[in-house]
Design a protein around this motif. Sequence first.
Motif, PDB file in Angstrom:
ATOM      1  N   ASP A 163      12.478 -34.013  17.460  1.00 27.55           N
ATOM      2  CA  ASP A 163      12.602 -34.348  18.875  1.00 27.55           C
ATOM      3  C   ASP A 163      12.214 -35.814  19.088  1.00 27.55           C
ATOM      4  O   ASP A 163      11.043 -36.159  19.116  1.00 27.55           O
ATOM      5  N   LYS A 164      13.196 -36.681  19.250  1.00 26.76           N
ATOM      6  CA  LYS A 164      12.942 -38.114  19.403  1.00 26.76           C
ATOM      7  C   LYS A 164      12.272 -38.442  20.737  1.00 26.76           C
ATOM      8  O   LYS A 164      11.762 -39.548  20.920  1.00 26.76           O
ATOM      9  N   SER A 165      12.265 -37.490  21.660  1.00 23.60           N
ATOM     10  CA  SER A 165      11.642 -37.733  22.963  1.00 23.60           C
ATOM     11  C   SER A 165      10.175 -37.310  23.000  1.00 23.60           C
ATOM     12  O   SER A 165       9.522 -37.431  24.036  1.00 23.60           O
ATOM     13  N   ALA A 166       9.646 -36.815  21.878  1.00 21.58           N
ATOM     14  CA  ALA A 166       8.244 -36.389  21.831  1.00 21.58           C
ATOM     15  C   ALA A 166       7.317 -37.569  22.101  1.00 21.58           C
ATOM     16  O   ALA A 166       7.569 -38.699  21.659  1.00 21.58           O
ATOM     17  N   VAL A 167       6.237 -37.331  22.854  1.00 17.33           N
ATOM     18  CA  VAL A 167       5.288 -38.396  23.198  1.00 17.33           C
ATOM     19  C   VAL A 167       3.863 -37.900  23.006  1.00 17.33           C
ATOM     20  O   VAL A 167       3.608 -36.687  22.959  1.00 17.33           O
TER      21      VAL A 167
END
Length: 432
Positions: A163-167
Motif C-alpha cells: 500500500d503506497k498510501s500507508a503513512v
Amino acid sequence: MNIVIVGGGAGGLELATRLGRKFGRRKKANITLIDRNNTHLWKPLLHEVASGSLDMGVDSLSYRAHAYNHHFRFKLGSLSGIDRNTKTITLASLTDEEDQEVLPERKVDYDILVLALGSVTNDFGTPGVKEHALFLDAATQAEKFHTKLLNGLLKLNKNAEQDKSAVYRIAIVGAGATGVELSAELHHTFNTMKAYGLNELKPSQLKISLIEAGPRILPALPERISASAHKELGELGVDVKTNTLVARGEAGAFITKDDQAIEADLLVWAAGIKVPDQFAAMSDLETNRINQWQVKPTLQTTLDNNIYALGDCAACIMPDGKQVPPRAQSAHQMASHVYLNIARQLKGEPADKEYQYTDYGSLVNLSRYSTVGSLMGNLSKGSMMIEGRIARLMYVSLYRLHQLALHGWVRTGLRMVSDRINKIIRPRLKLH
C-alpha cells in the motif's frame, strides 16, 4: 559538615562536582549526591535519544565513577521525606523489576540540603493523557519512545510494499523547544532509515502534527525566532497547528476543544513543566502552583536557610517580578551561585550573596537542517538573531560547557576527539 544534594541533573551534578573538587578532596566537608538513576544525561538531549540520534549507552555518565573521580559520594535513591527538625531526609525503598527489595528505606543526615530535582512535563490534568501519550522527562521514557518509533517504521516499511498510501503519524502537543526540536529530529530519523534497509519509506509517508494552544510556536522566545522556526518546520512538512487546545487523549488520537480528532500512531505530550506533587507534599516548605519551592534571592528556601533549591524545581523571582525561566543555563548559573554561598558558609561567613539571572539568549536546534536563536539576551540593548552553521556551533557549545564544568579541559577535549571518531565508526542512528 554534611552537604546533601538531591537530584543529579545539570545543576545538581555540576554543584556536587565543584564542591567535591574544592572541599571533598581536602576533607573539609562530606558531599553526597542522590539520584534515582545510575547514570546522567544532559536533559536537553533527551529528544535525540528518542529519535535515535544519540546512544544512551555511549553518551551517558556514570554517577558512581564520576563521584569517585571528583571526591564526593553517590547514593542511589528517591526522595520520600524531609524532616527539617532533625535535619534528615528519607529515601524510599528501592525495588527491582520483579518488585524485590534491593535497598530498604534509609535516612540521610544533612547540615546543608540542596534540592535540585528538576521538573516533569505538566499534563494540566488533561483526561487520557497519562494513559495514552508518551512523555520525555527521563532517559527510560526516551528509550521507550525510540523502541516504539523503530517498530512503527518497520511496520510502515512492510505495509508500504502493498500500500503506497500507508503513512506513519506522530502528534506532539507542546511547541516549546522540546516539541520543535523533536519534530525536526524525527524527520531526520525517518529520512536516514532508508540507508539502513527500509527502502519503501518515502518522505510523504511521515505525518507529524505539532500542536500548540497559543498563537505561535516557541512562545517563550522572541517572535522572529518563532517565525523562523515555523518556516523551517513547514518546509520539512511538519503540520504546525497553533491556537489548538487539546481537551483529552484517547487511544490513537488527541481530541481538541472543538471536538476534532488528531489521529496518530504515536502520541507525545511535551507541554509545560511542574514539580511532581509528591515532592511538594513531603515538607512544609513554601511552594507555588506548579509545586516549585519558593526561594529567596540567595536561593535558600524561604523558611529554612539550610535548604537551597536550584534549577527547574526552584521558584526564584527576579527584581522585575518575573520568574527565572526553566532553562539549562538557569540551572548552570544557579549551581554556580549556590556553590559560592555554601563556600561562604563553610568559611563561617553569611550566605548572603544574591543571585542575578543573566540571559545569554536561546537556541533551538532543528536537527541537521538548521539552528535558529538569539545571542546576548539582556547583555545588550537588543538580541542578535543567528541561524545556520554559526547557530549550530553555538548550540553544540552549550553541551560542551556542561561537559567542561564536569570534566575540565583535558577530559572534555578527549571526549570531543572520541565523539569525532564515533561519528566515523558508528551508525548515524541507534538502530536497536
